[in-house]
Design an enzyme around this catalytic site. Structure first.
Site, PDB file in Angstrom:
ATOM      1  N   HIS A 156       0.834  -1.222   0.000  1.00  0.00           N
ATOM      2  CA  HIS A 156       0.000   0.000   0.000  1.00  0.00           C
ATOM      3  C   HIS A 156       0.862   1.263   0.000  1.00  0.00           C
ATOM      4  O   HIS A 156       0.448   2.290   0.524  1.00  0.00           O
ATOM      5  CB  HIS A 156      -0.936   0.046   1.213  1.00  0.00           C
ATOM      6  CG  HIS A 156      -1.680  -1.228   1.441  1.00  0.00           C
ATOM      7  ND1 HIS A 156      -2.908  -1.475   0.912  1.00  0.00           N
ATOM      8  CD2 HIS A 156      -1.334  -2.351   2.122  1.00  0.00           C
ATOM      9  CE1 HIS A 156      -3.313  -2.687   1.268  1.00  0.00           C
ATOM     10  NE2 HIS A 156      -2.375  -3.247   1.997  1.00  0.00           N
ATOM     11  N   SER A 277      16.079  20.586 -16.799  1.00  0.00           N
ATOM     12  CA  SER A 277      14.904  21.400 -17.050  1.00  0.00           C
ATOM     13  C   SER A 277      15.346  22.671 -17.758  1.00  0.00           C
ATOM     14  O   SER A 277      16.417  23.200 -17.476  1.00  0.00           O
ATOM     15  CB  SER A 277      14.233  21.757 -15.719  1.00  0.00           C
ATOM     16  OG  SER A 277      13.438  22.915 -15.875  1.00  0.00           O
ATOM     17  N   LYS A 283      17.403  21.092 -11.598  1.00  0.00           N
ATOM     18  CA  LYS A 283      16.699  19.831 -11.787  1.00  0.00           C
ATOM     19  C   LYS A 283      17.436  18.783 -12.597  1.00  0.00           C
ATOM     20  O   LYS A 283      18.159  19.069 -13.531  1.00  0.00           O
ATOM     21  CB  LYS A 283      15.336  20.082 -12.429  1.00  0.00           C
ATOM     22  CG  LYS A 283      14.413  20.764 -11.438  1.00  0.00           C
ATOM     23  CD  LYS A 283      12.975  20.528 -11.713  1.00  0.00           C
ATOM     24  CE  LYS A 283      12.589  19.085 -11.493  1.00  0.00           C
ATOM     25  NZ  LYS A 283      11.180  18.897 -11.853  1.00  0.00           N
ATOM     26  N   GLU A 290      10.432   7.848 -17.161  1.00  0.00           N
ATOM     27  CA  GLU A 290       9.072   8.348 -17.404  1.00  0.00           C
ATOM     28  C   GLU A 290       8.582   7.941 -18.790  1.00  0.00           C
ATOM     29  O   GLU A 290       7.430   7.557 -18.977  1.00  0.00           O
ATOM     30  CB  GLU A 290       9.044   9.870 -17.275  1.00  0.00           C
ATOM     31  CG  GLU A 290       9.182  10.352 -15.846  1.00  0.00           C
ATOM     32  CD  GLU A 290       9.368  11.865 -15.790  1.00  0.00           C
ATOM     33  OE1 GLU A 290       8.441  12.554 -15.360  1.00  0.00           O
ATOM     34  OE2 GLU A 290      10.438  12.359 -16.176  1.00  0.00           O
TER      35      GLU A 290
END
Ligand code: ARG
Length: 457
Positions: A156, A277, A283, A290
């Protein structure tokens, strides 16, 4: 350019129809298999005396030259000639005349395209199997190297029990192994010769299908000519297995993404597999992972598109089936690229052992070990669970960890608890104790890796 089926027609095909119906722009990638199949077919026609031997030889020679032309980028593909089959056949006829015009004897594009797709998929699936093996080996290597690293295991998305990082990684290795076995298993259904089914009914000419099957390395010859030209199960099966594989990939990608977040900081992805970025200079984004997660969607889409395209098609061949190609090609490309890039990315992941360790210590993740300890002391599991639950609540209320409690505090929950409790609530001990088969103890994980490697051989 004259169409190979122009005899019955008075008018020329409209340009917009040509554009709409062509498949050469994408099925040209089948050229190698189309030629291989045609060479086997021509040899058989010659052997059987269906066409003169010297014509068969001429065809084989001509096709080999065309193959070379295509390989060297000298071949001009034409949209007017619709697909790869007619592009090559036209070129052959142009090159060797009448002999070339005998190639399409006892054959149709319907059995030809089924053959090409089977030859193509057979080769690609074999490559995918080998790439899966590479990935499995890499995972086993990483698991073996990190046998001492303990991390929180989750259910969970909540810290549950301490596990070995190796065990967690091997869970993915097991998934990929099942993927590999599924692809291997599918090969026997791919490897059936459809050629010789002709348009749908077979032929009155004395062909030898067994001989063609031998030349092309097929294990079997299709039993039913109607089924052979109408069947795309082998593609759907491939897409299904690819969809399952990509689901696995996506789950792993998701974990790599979460693990590389500042909140988790379980891993560092190497610069080579991340991007920056354009606005936020600090970043480092896990874009590769992804995109793996993202590309899973198009593979599911490909499976859906072919299932939907096939649904409701009457027997046998229908032109709808030309729509099988792009989804399959795209899936092959995506699966192969994903396998290659993931293998490399994983080898460059740095595991933050300290952070994993701290996260394990911070949780009450060895509470279950206390419950099992009480079971060993004779308590029924439900009672043990209740007692341990009260201990954890007490810890939370008093802002303490399990190892901060004094023995007197422990005894206030159960007389059965003695000093040996402290040993087993340490995460390393908790992990060591999970010696049930398939469990997370180093002993069992080593055994798992050993058995895994044996299967890979
Ligand atoms: N380009 C076609 C396909 O991919 C080849 C078979 C065409 N057959 C036909 N009878 N028109 O399915």
């Amino acid at each position: 350019m004259k169409k190979l089926w122009s005899g019955r027609f008075k008018e020329k095909t409209s340009k917009i129809v040509e554009k709409y119906t062509e498949s050469i722009s994408f099925d040209k990638r089948l050229y190698k298999y189309d030629i291989e199949g045609s060479i086997a077919h021509a040899k058989m026609l010659g052997e059987q005396g269906i066409i003169p031997k010297k014509d068969a030889d001429g065809i084989v020679k001509g096709l080999k030259e065309i193959y070379k032309e295509i390989e060297e980028g000298r071949f001009k593909f034409s949209e007017e000639l619709e697909d790869i089959h007619m592009n090559i056949e036209s070129a052959l006829i142009k090159r060797i005349g009448d002999a070339g015009a005998r190639l399409h004897t006892a054959r149709s594009r319907n059995d030809q395209v089924a053959l090409d797709m089977r030859l193509y998929l057979r080769a690609e699936v074999k490559e995918i199997i080998s790439l899966l093996k590479d990935l499995e080996k890499i995972l086993a290597d990483i698991a073996e190297k990190n046998l001492s690293v303990i991390m929180p295991g989750y259910t969970h998305m909540q810290r549950a029990q301490p596990v070995l990082l190796s065990h967690h990684l091997m869970a993915y290795a097991q998934m990929f192994d099942r993927d590999r076995l599924r692809f291997e298993e599918s090969l026997k259904r791919i490897n059936v010769l459809p050629l010789g089914s002709c348009a749908l009914a077979g032929t009155s000419l004395p062909i030898d299908r067994q001989y063609v099957a031998e030349l092309l390395g097929f294990d079997a010859v299709s039993e039913n000519s109607i089924d052979a030209v109408a069947d795309r199960d082998f593609l759907i099966e491939f897409l299904s297995y690819s969809a399952i594989f990509m689901m696995h990939i996506s789950r792993m990608a998701e974990e790599l993404i979460i693990w590389s977040s500042e909140e988790f900081s379980f891993i560092d992805l190497s610069d080579a597999f991340t991007t920056g970025s354009s606005i936020m200079p600090q970043k480092k984004n896990p874009d590769v992972a992804e995109l793996m997660r993202g590309k899973t969607g198009r593979i599911y889409g490909s499976l859906m598109s072919i299932l939907t395209m096939m649904k409701g098609l009457p027997l046998s061949y229908n032109r709808d089936m030309q729509e099988d190609k792009e989804p399959v090609f795209d899936t092959v490309d995506t699966v192969k690229a994903t396998l290659k890039i993931l293998a490399e990315m994983l080898q460059n992941v740095r595991f933050n052992k300290v952070k994993m360790r701290i996260s394990t210590d911070a949780a009450y993740s060895t509470a279950t070990d206390i419950a099992e300890y009480l079971v060993r002391k004779g308590k029924p599991f439900r009672t043990a669970h209740e007692i341990t639950g009260r201990i954890v609540r007490y810890c939370i209320d008093n802002n303490k960890g399990l190892s901060d409690l004094t023995i007197a505090e422990y005894k206030s929950f159960s007389d059965a608890i003695t000093k040996d409790i402290y040993k087993l609530i340490a995460p390393a001990e908790s992990v060591n104790a999970k010696r049930s088969s398939g469990g997370t103890s180093p002993e069992m994980v080593k055994e798992q890796i050993r058995r895994f490697r044996k299967k890979l051989k």
